[in-house]
Structures are given as structure tokens and as C-alpha cells.
Scaffold this active site. Structure first.
Site, PDB file in Angstrom:
ATOM      1  N   GLY A 130       0.757  -1.238   0.000  1.00 22.54           N
ATOM      2  CA  GLY A 130       0.000   0.000   0.000  1.00 22.54           C
ATOM      3  C   GLY A 130       0.787   1.287   0.000  1.00 22.54           C
ATOM      4  N   HIS A 131       2.049   1.268   0.475  1.00 23.36           N
ATOM      5  CA  HIS A 131       2.729   2.543   0.674  1.00 23.36           C
ATOM      6  C   HIS A 131       4.242   2.399   0.526  1.00 23.36           C
ATOM      7  CE1 HIS A 131      -1.061   3.406   2.841  1.00 23.36           C
ATOM      8  NE2 HIS A 131      -0.831   2.255   3.450  1.00 23.36           N
ATOM      9  N   PHE A 132       4.843   3.144  -0.396  1.00 25.90           N
ATOM     10  CA  PHE A 132       6.295   3.371  -0.439  1.00 25.90           C
ATOM     11  C   PHE A 132       7.121   2.088  -0.545  1.00 25.90           C
ATOM     12  CE2 PHE A 132       4.301   6.319   2.681  1.00 25.90           C
ATOM     13  CZ  PHE A 132       4.296   7.472   1.903  1.00 25.90           C
ATOM     14  N   ALA A 133       6.631   1.084  -1.246  1.00 25.06           N
ATOM     15  CA  ALA A 133       7.334  -0.201  -1.301  1.00 25.06           C
ATOM     16  C   ALA A 133       8.127  -0.347  -2.599  1.00 25.06           C
ATOM     17  CB  ALA A 133       6.338  -1.355  -1.183  1.00 25.06           C
ATOM     18  N   GLY A 149       6.871   1.096   3.349  1.00 28.54           N
ATOM     19  CA  GLY A 149       8.324   1.169   3.245  1.00 28.54           C
ATOM     20  C   GLY A 149       9.027  -0.156   3.087  1.00 28.54           C
TER      21      GLY A 149
END
Length: 224
Positions: A130-133, A149
Site C-alpha cells: 500500500g505505501h512506499f514499497a 516502506g
């Protein structure tokens, strides 16, 4: 040394969309050039050649290049950049600012999140980053979740072939791949800012805690 890893050790292929197309004898047949060929075949089935075909909802501020299929019910947010060959299944969500660099399969209800980068990878149904991967040359199983992350590294510092620890047999397995990220079994999870080194396997229902660097094959429980 063990010779292969059956994907059914990690993924329940019988309950996922297009599961029969992923039913190979060795999980490494789902990565690298074989993955590109598999996605290209799916695209041909939908009459996608060298230009995007959009059935779902795509922001006018998104950029799609080459052979990209966006199925009915899928959504692509603003300022995303998607290169082909990429197949985005019904109900998938590619969020604001995501970057898909091609040879990607995004399954039903899967999420490629804000500023997440994907290349050469499979998201099975309901897989979420979902986020910053960063997801490179990896397979994400059914209903997995990557915390914000999370990085799935795919290239060793020495740049040589990636080998993995077999989850049920003694010894390591040659992948035949210079670039190999992680194989994440159904319902596994990572906490925020986890880093998985090349050739990592997470078996179903396992987890890596936040800010942990993990390398190897996690058979059960939590990596701390």
C-alpha cells in the site's frame, strides 16, 4: 542440493483468478523471461498488442505505455506510470504515483500503493503493497500485506545467481536468476520498513516485524 520448489507450497492456486495459468512445476518458471511470456499471452487473449487497452477507470493524469491491460473494475490513480507488458485484473487498484516497470501481473483486488515501484513481479488476489514499497522480481501470495516502506531487494551486491533455502527439503536451490526478490506465501505480512534480501521466502501465515532485515526462509512465526 534440491532442484525445484513447487509453487503450491506457498500459494493456493486453486482459489485465485487464472490459477491454472500459474500451475507450473517450479516456482522459478513464474519469474524472469517466463513471466514476461505468460503476461504477453494473457494480453493477447484480450487483444492487447502494442498499445494500452482500458476497460477500467484510469486517471487522465496517468501514463500508460505499450502493452497494458486495465480490466473492468480496476482503477489507476493520477500520476502513475505503467509500462507494458502489464496485466491489471478486475478490481485491482494502482494508486497515486505508483511506478510499474513492466512484466507485472496485478491480480484481482490487489493494491499497488502510493509511490510503490514494481517490476517483473506477480501480485496474486488481494495482495497489498500500500505505501512506499519496492517489489522487484517477486511473487506476492493471496491476501499478503507489505507494511509501509517494505523493500524486496532483488540483486545481490556481487551480482551473481540468487540461491534460496528450500522450505521443505534439505539444501539450497539454484534459481537460475541473477535478479530474484522474495517469494511471499499466502497471508504472510511484513511490518513497516522491513527489508527482505534477494532469495527470501516467507511461508504462508508468517510475518517479519517492523524495521527488520530478513534473509532466508521463514518457515513459521515471526522474524524479529
Amino acid at each position: 542440493m534440491a532442484e525445484s520448489i513447487n509453487p503450491r507450497l506457498l500459494f493456493d492456486l486453486d482459489k485465485i483468478y487464472r490459477g491454472s495459468q500459474f500451475a507450473v512445476s517450479d516456482v522459478f518458471q513464474l519469474l524472469g523471461k517466463p513471466l514476461t511470456a505468460l503476461i504477453e499471452a494473457m494480453l493477447r487473449d484480450h487483444e492487447v498488442t502494442d498499445r494500452p487497452v482500458v476497460k477500467g477507470r484510469v486517471s487522465p493524469q496517468a501514463v500508460l505505455e505499450g502493452a497494458v491491460y486495465v480490466a473492468e473494475g480496476a482503477e489507476v490513480g493520477p500520476f502513475t506510470y505503467i509500462q507494458g507488458p502489464t496485466f491489471i485484473a478486475p478490481g485491482a487498484e494502482v494508486r497515486h504515483g505508483a511506478f510499474i516497470r513492466g512484466s507485472a501481473y496485478i491480480g484481482p483486488k490487489a493494491v499497488v500503493g502510493h509511490t510503490t515501484e514494481v517490476k517483473g513481479s506477480i501480485f496474486f488476489d488481494h495482495a497489498k503493497a500500500g505505501h512506499f514499497a519496492y517489489i522487484g522480481d517477486s511473487i506476492l501470495g493471496y491476501d499478503i500485506n507489505l507494511g509501509a516502506g517494505t523493500k524486496l531487494a532483488n540483486l545481490k551486491l556481487k551480482g551473481d545467481e540468487v540461491k534460496v533455502q528450500h522450505p521443505t527439503e534439505q539444501g539450497r536451490v539454484k534459481s537460475g536468476l541473477r535478479k530474484l526478490g522474495s517469494l511471499i506465501g499466502d497471508r504472510a505480512q511484513t511490518g513497516c520498513n522491513a527489508v527482505l534480501s534477494p532469495g527470501t521466502i516467507l511461508m504462508p501465515d508468517t510475518a517479519v516485524l517492523p524495521c527488520v532485515h530478513y534473509h532466508g526462509t521463514l518457515l513459521t512465526g515471526l522474524a524479529r
